[in-house]
Design an enzyme around this catalytic site. Structure first.
Site, PDB file in Angstrom:
ATOM      1  N   ARG A   1       0.814  -1.234   0.000  1.00  0.00           N
ATOM      2  CA  ARG A   1       0.000   0.000   0.000  1.00  0.00           C
ATOM      3  C   ARG A   1       0.841   1.276   0.000  1.00  0.00           C
ATOM      4  O   ARG A   1       0.381   2.343   0.402  1.00  0.00           O
ATOM      5  CB  ARG A   1      -0.978   0.020   1.176  1.00  0.00           C
TER       6      ARG A   1
ATOM      7  N   LYS B   1       2.809  11.372 -11.049  1.00  0.00           N
ATOM      8  CA  LYS B   1       1.968  10.490 -11.874  1.00  0.00           C
ATOM      9  C   LYS B   1       2.750   9.214 -12.129  1.00  0.00           C
ATOM     10  O   LYS B   1       3.859   9.260 -12.691  1.00  0.00           O
ATOM     11  CB  LYS B   1       1.629  11.155 -13.209  1.00  0.00           C
TER      12      LYS B   1
ATOM     13  N   GLU C   1       8.405  18.391 -24.704  1.00  0.00           N
ATOM     14  CA  GLU C   1       7.735  18.702 -23.428  1.00  0.00           C
ATOM     15  C   GLU C   1       8.214  20.056 -22.893  1.00  0.00           C
ATOM     16  O   GLU C   1       7.449  20.784 -22.255  1.00  0.00           O
ATOM     17  CB  GLU C   1       7.993  17.593 -22.393  1.00  0.00           C
TER      18      GLU C   1
ATOM     19  N   LYS D   1       6.391  23.141 -13.667  1.00  0.00           N
ATOM     20  CA  LYS D   1       5.622  21.935 -13.312  1.00  0.00           C
ATOM     21  C   LYS D   1       5.323  21.924 -11.816  1.00  0.00           C
ATOM     22  O   LYS D   1       4.219  21.590 -11.395  1.00  0.00           O
ATOM     23  CB  LYS D   1       6.376  20.665 -13.741  1.00  0.00           C
TER      24      LYS D   1
ATOM     25  N   GLU E   1      -4.995  16.780 -10.660  1.00  0.00           N
ATOM     26  CA  GLU E   1      -5.581  17.148 -11.950  1.00  0.00           C
ATOM     27  C   GLU E   1      -7.092  17.347 -11.892  1.00  0.00           C
ATOM     28  O   GLU E   1      -7.843  16.823 -12.711  1.00  0.00           O
ATOM     29  CB  GLU E   1      -5.206  16.094 -12.999  1.00  0.00           C
TER      30      GLU E   1
ATOM     31  N   ARG F   1      -3.953  21.287 -13.728  1.00  0.00           N
ATOM     32  CA  ARG F   1      -2.877  20.379 -14.153  1.00  0.00           C
ATOM     33  C   ARG F   1      -3.140  19.787 -15.541  1.00  0.00           C
ATOM     34  O   ARG F   1      -2.196  19.392 -16.230  1.00  0.00           O
ATOM     35  CB  ARG F   1      -2.684  19.270 -13.105  1.00  0.00           C
TER      36      ARG F   1
ATOM     37  N   ASN G   1      -1.299  18.505 -20.328  1.00  0.00           N
ATOM     38  CA  ASN G   1      -1.624  17.540 -21.374  1.00  0.00           C
ATOM     39  C   ASN G   1      -1.784  18.212 -22.740  1.00  0.00           C
ATOM     40  O   ASN G   1      -2.336  17.608 -23.665  1.00  0.00           O
ATOM     41  CB  ASN G   1      -2.915  16.797 -21.028  1.00  0.00           C
TER      42      ASN G   1
ATOM     43  N   HIS H   1      -1.438  16.217 -25.889  1.00  0.00           N
ATOM     44  CA  HIS H   1      -1.523  14.798 -25.547  1.00  0.00           C
ATOM     45  C   HIS H   1      -2.798  14.129 -26.064  1.00  0.00           C
ATOM     46  O   HIS H   1      -2.847  12.909 -26.159  1.00  0.00           O
ATOM     47  CB  HIS H   1      -1.415  14.599 -24.029  1.00  0.00           C
TER      48      HIS H   1
ATOM     49  N   HIS I   1      -1.474  11.007 -27.600  1.00  0.00           N
ATOM     50  CA  HIS I   1      -1.738   9.657 -27.090  1.00  0.00           C
ATOM     51  C   HIS I   1      -2.395   8.796 -28.163  1.00  0.00           C
ATOM     52  O   HIS I   1      -2.117   7.604 -28.278  1.00  0.00           O
ATOM     53  CB  HIS I   1      -2.634   9.708 -25.849  1.00  0.00           C
TER      54      HIS I   1
ATOM     55  N   HIS J   1       7.351   9.117 -27.093  1.00  0.00           N
ATOM     56  CA  HIS J   1       6.237   9.860 -26.492  1.00  0.00           C
ATOM     57  C   HIS J   1       6.325  11.353 -26.845  1.00  0.00           C
ATOM     58  O   HIS J   1       5.339  11.968 -27.278  1.00  0.00           O
ATOM     59  CB  HIS J   1       6.228   9.660 -24.967  1.00  0.00           C
TER      60      HIS J   1
END
Ligand code: NAD
Ligand code: GLY
Length: 359
Positions: A122, A144, A186, A228, A238, A242, A246, A249, A253, A266
């Site tokens: 956990r 993330k 980025e 960031k 997010e 935030r 993206n 993206h 993606h 990426h």
């Protein structure tokens, strides 16, 4: 020269340490910070061969008991199976809740190792030691973590912050140029949606960046991380702001998903996605044709691709439907307002909106 900044998250705040030639100082830095003396050093075959021994030595010299965990290299291994293989080792080696993980590598290693840390028992502590430009300016900061699912990118994951991000820009000297330029996508993203002055700074310093001048790299990475950190500090999970990280993206993606995670890096997919997003912004009157051209020129300075690969529009629409930013089935896209600002927009009829992009 060592620079330090903080990701401001209350009691979970953590430092980002940026230097040049400082990798051998990692063990001392972690010992001084009181990091667990029992650690798994998670890396991959490529990075292990380059930096594994130096990092292990630095850790052992500072009293750490180290279990090396070497993953296969590649986005195609960013899977739950790979995470399971890490759990196997941690369980066999009797890791407990006081043990820690050190992620040494690019965004793939960082995302996988971070997810293993988030979920093992956990949650155990972890540190990011990013070695690609993309991971130094983006993926190592902000917590993330996660892996891909065959139906979409990064669909399985957790928000889980590291205790430290430790960057040695000299590691970029062994990085293939294509990976460096993927990271620049980025970096340019931050300029496009947040900081016009930084965008101009990148334009001005593009040659010195491409030559990997340490001082310029440190300034660049520091500004990117500061942006960031500010955004993550304001919206860790997010809920709103935030999402602007993206930018590029939504289509990016989709490009990665349709091309099977192998063909495009990426950052390259993000570059393609950013130009499409800027064209969408222009269509909605949020930026000028000239500004779209300025973005394209800067991406091309770093030899980044900008044209959408030719998959049918229907396939793009299906892939975009799975985007995590969507709400109640409505596509939400981050668009740029001019250069240096953003707008999150719902696209109610994606088919009609994107049709001209595919004609
Ligand atoms: P990567 O981790 O695949 O690294 C690229 C290649 O460079 C790999 O072959 C790697 O082994 C090699 N490499 C790493 N460091 C090296 C070095 N110093 N010298 C030589 N080779 C080196 O790719 P990436 O671009 O770093 O990361 C991409 C991943 O990051 C994607 O999975 C993406 O989804 C994820 N990502 C996550 C976040 C986040 O916030 N968590 C943000 C952006 C991207
Ligand atoms: N790379 C996007 C984010 O961290 O939110």
């Amino acid at each position: 020269m060592i620079d330090k900044l903080t990701v401001p998250l209350g009691e979970r705040s953590y430092p980002i340490i940026i230097g040049s030639g400082n990798l051998q100082a990692l063990g001392g830095e972690l010992a001084a910070a009181g990091f667990s003396p029992r650690v798994a050093l998670v890396t991959n075959t490529t990075v292990s061969a380059l930096y594994g021994a130096e990092v292990e030595k630095s850790l052992r010299n500072n009293g750490f008991k180290v279990t090396p965990v070497c993953l296969p290299d590649g986005e195609e291994y960013k899977t739950t199976e790979t995470v399971n293989s890490i759990y196997d080792i941690l369980i066999r080696e009797e890791f407990d809740r006081t043990s820690g993980i050190i992620a040494l590598g690019g965004g793939v290693v960082g995302d996988i190792a971070g997810f293993a840390a988030a979920t093992f028992l956990r949650g155990i502590s972890y540190v990011q030691v990013p070695t690609t430009l993309l991971s130094q300016v983006d993926s190592s900061v902000g917590g993330k973590t996660g892996v891909n699912h065959p139906l979409g990118k990064n669909l399985i994951g957790a928000f889980y912050q590291p205790c430290m991000v430790f960057i040695d820009v000299d590691t970029l000297k062994t990085l293939p140029y294509r990976e460096f330029s993927a990271g620049m996508a980025e970096v340019i993203k931050y300029g496009m949606v947040w900081d016009e002055k930084f965008f101009s700074w990148i334009q001005e310093h593009r040659k010195r960046l491409a030559c990997l001048e340490s001082k310029v790299l440190i300034s660049c990475i520091k500004r990117a991380c500061a942006i960031k950190a500010e955004i993550v500090g304001a919206d860790e999970k997010e809920a709103g702001l935030r999402a602007i990280l993206n930018f590029g993206h939504t289509l990016g993606h989709a490009v990665e998903n349709l091309s099977g995670y192998g063909e495009f890096r990426h950052g390259e997919a993000v570059a393609i996605g950013m130009l499409s997003a800027a064209q969408a912004s222009q269509k909605l009157g949020l930026c000028s044709k000239e500004q779209v051209g300025i973005l394209k020129a800067l991406l091309e300075c770093f030899h980044l691709p900008t044209g959408l690969p030719s998959f049918p529009m229907e396939e793009y629409l299906i892939a975009m439907k799975r985007d995590k930013k969507n709400r109640k089935g409505i596509l939400r896209m981050v668009l740029n307002k001019g250069i240096g600002s953003y707008k999150i927009t719902e696209i109610s009829d994606p088919e009609a909106f994107f049709k001209p992009f595919f004609d």
